[in-house]
Design an enzyme around this catalytic site. Structure first.
Site, mmCIF file in Angstrom:
data_model
loop_
_atom_site.group_PDB
_atom_site.id
_atom_site.type_symbol
_atom_site.label_atom_id
_atom_site.label_comp_id
_atom_site.label_asym_id
_atom_site.label_seq_id
_atom_site.Cartn_x
_atom_site.Cartn_y
_atom_site.Cartn_z
ATOM 1 N N GLU A 49 0.820 -1.213 0.000
ATOM 2 C CA GLU A 49 0.000 0.000 0.000
ATOM 3 C C GLU A 49 0.856 1.267 0.000
ATOM 4 O OE1 GLU A 49 -0.555 -2.604 1.965
ATOM 5 O OE2 GLU A 49 -2.647 -3.219 1.736
ATOM 6 N N PHE A 87 -10.972 -7.570 14.405
ATOM 7 C CA PHE A 87 -9.925 -7.993 13.471
ATOM 8 C C PHE A 87 -9.681 -6.892 12.432
ATOM 9 C CE2 PHE A 87 -8.819 -10.208 9.439
ATOM 10 C CZ PHE A 87 -7.539 -10.619 9.812
#
Ligand SMILES: Cc1ncc(C[n+]2csc(CCOP(=O)(O)OP(=O)(O)O)c2C)c(N)n1
Length: 555
Positions: free
Chosen positions: A51, A113
């Site tokens: 990213e 999560f």
């Protein structure tokens, strides 16, 4: 028409004229990727290796095209991987819209999560950020984000979208493309004070920054400088705002600037700063910088005025409008003594460019590169000695042709940014000049250049060390080279080949031109390993906190 949040997001981006998104998929953005897939013929999506690379690619795309860069990442680690890229864009005022997915609204704040508070994390490094909790607000949020990223001083904006919002349905109402907010124009009072300061000045100097490049004020600046007879120096962000061969150009100012630019700052009686920040790399000692001068600061961002160096006068607004107004209203000046003295100094103090040694001199590679790639090329750098040498030696003639992380100094910026620049400018040659340290940080993006057939040329100035830090250890740490001689055995040619790119080696002076030509003509991503001596240094240097008096010229 009823659409899901994900479909609305894509439609809103298309409505803003977005043509390409750089990003990386994940659970929280699955709906968005599905909607992207539906519109794959209208909106290009480039998946990077990491990213961070996507953020730098969006940034390089924005800097080189003057459009807004768009980056997309999933929640948690995807979002945090964007942080360095967002901070890089923030420091250099690059318009970027970063979109992150997040866990569904009812899981936010439950340590779920892949949950992070990316809005909180990016608060200090974005112009603005949003968490969209209601699908009905999504389209307007996207529109507003583009307005903010592009208005005034440009910069990154983040939109965080929980997964359930991308799944929820609502009515989509199209609206016209954004119009950036109108910039302020300085009051008559400020303008007339500035004009009389210009009138009275005997030794005016213009110091141009990235704001000149990004607001397309280069030509107007050049006309203004001739009208008031003021030479021009630039910060690193200001490089390419003035062609290197402009008669009035003194070169870069500051730590690795030319001695002429630094002496001009010492001696001027009026310093006209345009779109620049007076960072510590320019004004090493901000209390003594340009101490004989009145400072007139022209900037779009009021918070820049007197942040680092006290400005006696300021004009808040758009650089092109202000420069035009000042040029029209001021008298043609002749200031031959001041200009003459500086141009003579410049002629006698050019940076060294006689290369008689056997090995490869990075300055020679950089200078010859221009003769091979021509004026249309986009030159991207990483961070280190190679970056400073490029800033000093590459003869830039066109604005927006130098792309570098100047404010944050982000090693690993280069390859992603070069990919973004090439995507935005498929017909222009794009060359990344990097160091072996910087290239190691994000060379994984080579895979992206290969799989998307993005033919960037990468010159790795391979000195086997973290050159810039090594240089500081030599100068300021009694040659104690702690952890900068890292003895890596990477074979960049084999590495390039392993990625499916072309690899070349450049060791001899006599091979420079033919190797560079071959690299450009292969029309594939190509890595050229340039063997550079470990003893190469960047001079002149003003030590941190120093003034032009402390300038060091050689070992
Ligand atoms: C992400 C990041 N980490 C550390 C630094 C500190 N730093 C600045 S220049 C430099 C050395 C760069 O080495 P290299 O890329 O090989 O270029 P060279 O100076 O040798 O041309 C380092 C470690 C940085 N700028 N960015």
């Amino acid at each position: 028409m009823q659409m899901t949040g994900a479909q609305i997001l894509i439609q809103a981006l298309l409505d803003q004229g977005v043509e390409v998104i750089f990003g990386y998929p994940g659970g929280a953005v699955l709906n968005i990727y599905d909607a992207l897939y539906e519109r794959r013929n209208e909106l290009c999506h480039i998946v990077t290796s990491h990213e961070q690379g996507a953020a730098h690619a969006a940034d390089g795309y924005a800097r080189s095209t003057a459009k807004t860069g768009v980056v997309l990442a999933t929640s948690g680690p995807g979002a945090t991987n964007l942080v360095t890229g967002i901070a890089t864009a923030f420091h250099d005022s690059v318009p970027l819209v970063a979109i992150t997915g997040n866990v569904p609204t009812d899981l936010i704040g439950r340590d779920s999560f892949q949950e992070v508070d990316i809005a909180g994390i990016t608060n200090p490094i974005t112009k603005h950020n949003y968490i969209v909790k209601d699908v009905n607000n999504l389209a307007d949020t996207v529109r507003e984000a583009f307005v903010i990223a592009n208005s005034g001083r440009k910069g990154p904006v983040l939109i965080d979208i929980p997964k359930d919002v991308t799944a929820a349905k609502t009515e989509y109402t199209p609206k016209p493309m954004f119009v950036p907010r109108k910039n302020l124009f300085p009051p008559e009072n400020d303008l007339s004070r500035a004009l009389s300061a210009i009138e009275q000045a005997e030794r005016p100097l213009i110091y141009a920054g990235g704001g000149v490049v990004f607001s397309d004020a280069s030509k107007l600046l050049s006309v203004f400088s001739k009208k008031i007879c003021a030479p021009v120096c630039v910060s690193m962000m200001g490089i390419s705002s003035v062609p290197y061969n402009d008669m009035f150009y003194l070169g870069m100012i500051g730590m690795h600037g030319t001695s002429t630019a630094n002496i001009a700052a010492r001696d001027c009686d009026l310093l006209i700063a345009v779109g620049s920040r007076f960072s510590d790399r320019v004004a090493g000692n901000r209390h003594k910088f340009a101490s004989n001068a009145k400072v007139l600061h022209i900037d779009i961002d009021p918070s820049e005025i007197s942040k680092n160096v006290n400005a006696r006068l300021s004009l808040i607004g758009d650089a092109p409008q202000i420069l035009k107004e000042l040029t029209e209203r001021c008298e043609q000046k002749t200031n031959s003594e001041w200009i003459h003295k500086l141009l003579q100094h410049k002629a006698l103090n050019t940076l060294p460019c006689v290369y008689d040694e056997q090995g490869l001199n990075p300055r020679e590679v950089i200078t010859k590169l221009q003769t091979v790639v021509g004026e249309d090329a986009l030159i991207v750098t990483d961070v280190g000695q190679h970056q400073m040498l490029t800033a000093q030696y590459y003869p830039f003639t066109k604005p927006r042709s130098f792309i570098s992380s100047c404010g944050l100094g982000t090693m690993g910026y280069g390859l992603g940014a070069a990919i973004g620049a090439k995507v935005g400018n498929p017909n222009r040659p794009v060359v990344l000049i990097t160091g072996d340290g910087s290239f190691h940080m994000n060379m994984n993006e080579l895979a992206v250049a290969v799989s998307n057939q993005i033919p960037v040329v990468i010159l790795v100035m391979n000195n086997g060390v973290l050159g810039m830090v090594h240089q500081w250890q030599r100068l300021f740490y009694q040659e104690r080279y702690a952890y900068t001689e890292i003895h890596r055995a990477t074979d960049f040619v084999k590495l390039a080949e392993a990625f499916g790119a072309v690899g070349m080696r450049l060791k001899e002076r006599s091979d420079i031109e033919q190797t560079l030509k071959a690299a450009l003509e292969c029309k594939k991503p190509c890595v050229v390993d340039c063997s550079i001596d470990i003893k190469e240094r960047v001079y002149p240097i003003i030590p941190p906190g120093g003034t032009e008096q402390d300038m060091i010229f050689s070992d």
